[in-house]
Design an enzyme around this catalytic site. Structure first.
Site, short mmCIF file in Angstrom:
data_model
loop_
_atom_site.label_atom_id
_atom_site.label_comp_id
_atom_site.label_asym_id
_atom_site.label_seq_id
_atom_site.Cartn_x
_atom_site.Cartn_y
_atom_site.Cartn_z
N SER A 262 -26.58 -15.70 40.92
CA SER A 262 -26.52 -16.23 39.55
C SER A 262 -26.58 -17.74 39.62
O SER A 262 -26.58 -18.33 40.69
CB SER A 262 -25.23 -15.79 38.87
OG SER A 262 -24.14 -16.48 39.45
N LYS A 263 -26.61 -18.33 38.44
CA LYS A 263 -26.67 -19.78 38.31
C LYS A 263 -25.65 -20.50 39.19
O LYS A 263 -25.92 -21.57 39.73
CB LYS A 263 -26.41 -20.17 36.85
CG LYS A 263 -27.66 -20.21 36.03
CD LYS A 263 -28.29 -21.59 36.08
CE LYS A 263 -29.68 -21.60 35.50
NZ LYS A 263 -30.59 -22.51 36.19
N ARG A 264 -24.51 -19.86 39.29
CA ARG A 264 -23.43 -20.55 40.00
C ARG A 264 -23.72 -20.68 41.48
O ARG A 264 -23.11 -21.49 42.18
CB ARG A 264 -22.14 -19.84 39.63
CG ARG A 264 -21.27 -19.20 40.58
CD ARG A 264 -20.27 -18.32 39.85
NE ARG A 264 -20.69 -16.93 39.95
CZ ARG A 264 -20.52 -16.20 41.03
NH1 ARG A 264 -19.93 -16.71 42.08
NH2 ARG A 264 -20.94 -14.97 41.08
N GLY B 155 -26.54 -21.77 42.55
CA GLY B 155 -27.64 -22.74 42.65
C GLY B 155 -28.72 -22.34 41.68
O GLY B 155 -28.48 -21.53 40.79
N GLU C 53 -37.18 -24.86 39.37
CA GLU C 53 -35.98 -25.67 39.60
C GLU C 53 -35.92 -26.11 41.06
O GLU C 53 -35.40 -27.16 41.39
CB GLU C 53 -34.72 -24.87 39.27
CG GLU C 53 -34.50 -24.64 37.79
CD GLU C 53 -33.27 -23.78 37.56
OE1 GLU C 53 -32.15 -24.28 37.73
OE2 GLU C 53 -33.43 -22.58 37.24
#
Ligand code: GLU
Length: 477
Positions: free
Chosen positions: A250-252, A254, A260
């Site tokens: 997930s985003k957390r 990276g 991105e």
């Protein structure tokens, strides 16, 4: 039926649903699919699964193209859009109704809800009970007026579907576990699994490579393919990617979107190299050129268990690439990063020369761009700490003298600058550092840069002399 690969050239496809950006899991699936096709001199195709009109967006389609383009995973044909194929799906549904492999079902929502409630009350698994399924000798219910029927696939009642998955091995599903799937809704629109089947069939796909979240769709799709008389493809279900802590990525953990990673300063080739190793191995080799990936990739060495994303390793791979590839291959990305921070790459030395000097100490292109900004744009001040440490009355005198000597240099080359600066330090009885650090702060704005001769060479005569003069004036204030 023969396995498709034995009789046909390999055709793979990547079939993203355009509901967001291209994430790294998708990129890895695309890469595996692409490499497998290339290894077998086959074709890799892109299909956009955009039938979910509510969730699909043009922006997402663009983002997927952009990500694949940046990574260099080109489709061998113009991308196929499912929304442009409704006529074809309709025609196949008509044919199946005619052949008796599909049938109309007039159950209303209320009826289906009641069916479900009764089954649950009897502690049975909820499923369609086949009340509209035609069988020989069976009397079907009276067709209700004014109801637009759905079309259901007549799934075999007995037997099993066996998948010899190229990654997961043998997977068996009992047909009695599978419902008669709705393949067209009441309004005539085809449903997801059905479109996939028709597309894979029409596109001649021999190897379906996709995330293992689709494993449960596979027996349904196989049964429909069989009903259509299609040659069955092989399947390779790729395990998911987890974060370093073993949790769902997930985003957390990276960034998730491929672009991105571009913004973070990865080279596309390095990201591909990192992704190919995420689940696949070839002995203990870590670094692969694109050609090597194409000649070595196989499903035998793709792990059936989830891979863990390791950001540190991704950076390591990126640094190895930056350090070793032909600088010409880095120029386009470096240019993009410089412009991104407002630097015009035309206003300075050749980018290949800068890359050669910077790459040893930069593992990302963001870092390289930041550290090279001074070569292209005016300084926006001096690093306070560095200035406090290296600027004083003595160093100002030295910088002023050195400036005069450099101004008199007949040629502005790295060797000539090397001799000049070293000779100057020696003449003053000083170690090189005593003079190199104040020079750095003066011309770079901080005390870190490539070797001083290279720094001054890349910076050029005019900028060097002007910055030395400005530093002298700054100290004298
Ligand atoms: N559209 C599906 C997805 O994005 C992939 C389906 C497939 O590969 O068969 O997950």
């Amino acid at each position: 039926m023969f396995a498709a690969s034995k009789i046909m050239p390999v055709v793979t496809r990547f079939a993203p649903s355009p509901t967001g950006y291209l994430h790294i899991g998708g990129a890895r699936t695309a890469l595996f699919s692409y490499l497998y096709a290339k290894r077998h001199n086959g074709k890799y195709l892109l299909r956009i699964e955009d039938t979910d009109l509510e969730r699909s967006t043009d922006a997402a389609v663009k983002a997927i193209f952009e990500g694949l383009d940046w990574l260099g995973i080109p489709s061998d044909i113009e991308p196929v859009f499912q929304t442009q194929r409704f006529d074809r799906y309709k025609a196949v549904i008509e044919q199946m109704l005619e052949d008796g492999t599909a049938y109309h079902c007039y159950c209303s929502r209320e009826e289906l809800d009641a069916m479900r409630a009764e089954q649950q009350a009897r502690k049975e698994k909820p499923r369609y009970d086949g009340r509209w399924r035609p069988e020989s000798g069976k009397l079907l219910p009276e067709r209700p007026a004014g109801v637009a029927p759905v079309v259901r696939f007549k799934n075999p009642l007995q037997g099993e579907v066996v998948i010899n998955d190229l990654i997961k091995g043998r997977i068996v599903f009992a047909n009695e576990e599978l419902d008669d799937l709705i393949i067209a809704r009441g309004d005539g629109t085809p449903t997801y699994n059905f479109c996939v089947v028709v597309d894979d069939w029409d596109m001649g796909v021999t190897h379906v490579v996709r995330g293992d979240d689709h494993v449960n769709n596979t027996p349904r799709q196989i049964n429909i393919l069989k009903a259509l008389g299609a040659t069955l493809p092989e399947y390779a279900h790729v395990s998911m990617i987890l974060g370093g802590d073993g949790q769902k990525l997930s985003k957390r953990h990276g960034a998730l979107g491929v672009m991105e990673y571009r913004a973070m300063g990865f080279l596309p080739e390095a990201l591909l190299n990192y992704l190919v190793r995420l689940g696949w191995s070839h002995g203990d080799q870590e670094l692969f050129t694109r050609e090597e990936m194409m000649t070595k990739f196989d499903f035998d060495h793709v792990s059936a268990s989830p891979a863990r994303f390791d950001m540190e390793k991704a950076w390591w791979v990126n640094h190895q690439y930056l350090k070793s590839v032909d600088p010409l291959l880095v120029v386009a990305e470096f240019d993009w990063h410089l412009r991104r921070i407002g630097v015009e790459p035309e206003n300075g030395p050749a980018l290949t020369a800068v890359i050669e000097q910077q790459r040893e100490r930069c593992r990302s292109l963001v870092e390289m761009a930041e550290k090279s900004k001074f070569l292209f744009a005016d300084l926006d001040g001096y690093n306070e700490k560095d200035a406090a440490k290296h600027f004083n009355a003595d160093s100002a005198v030295l910088l002023n003298e050195l400036r005069a000597q450099l101004e008199a240099l007949p040629e502005w080359t790295a060797p000539a600058l090397h001799v000049a600066v070293n000779g100057f330090a020696e003449g003053k009885g000083l170690g090189l550092g005593k003079i190199a650090q104040p020079i750095r702060v003066a011309v770079v704005g901080m005390a870190i840069s490539p070797p001083i001769d290279q720094t001054l060479f890349l910076l050029g005569r005019n900028r060097t002399l002007a910055r030395l003069a400005a530093a002298v004036a700054f100290v004298g204030q």
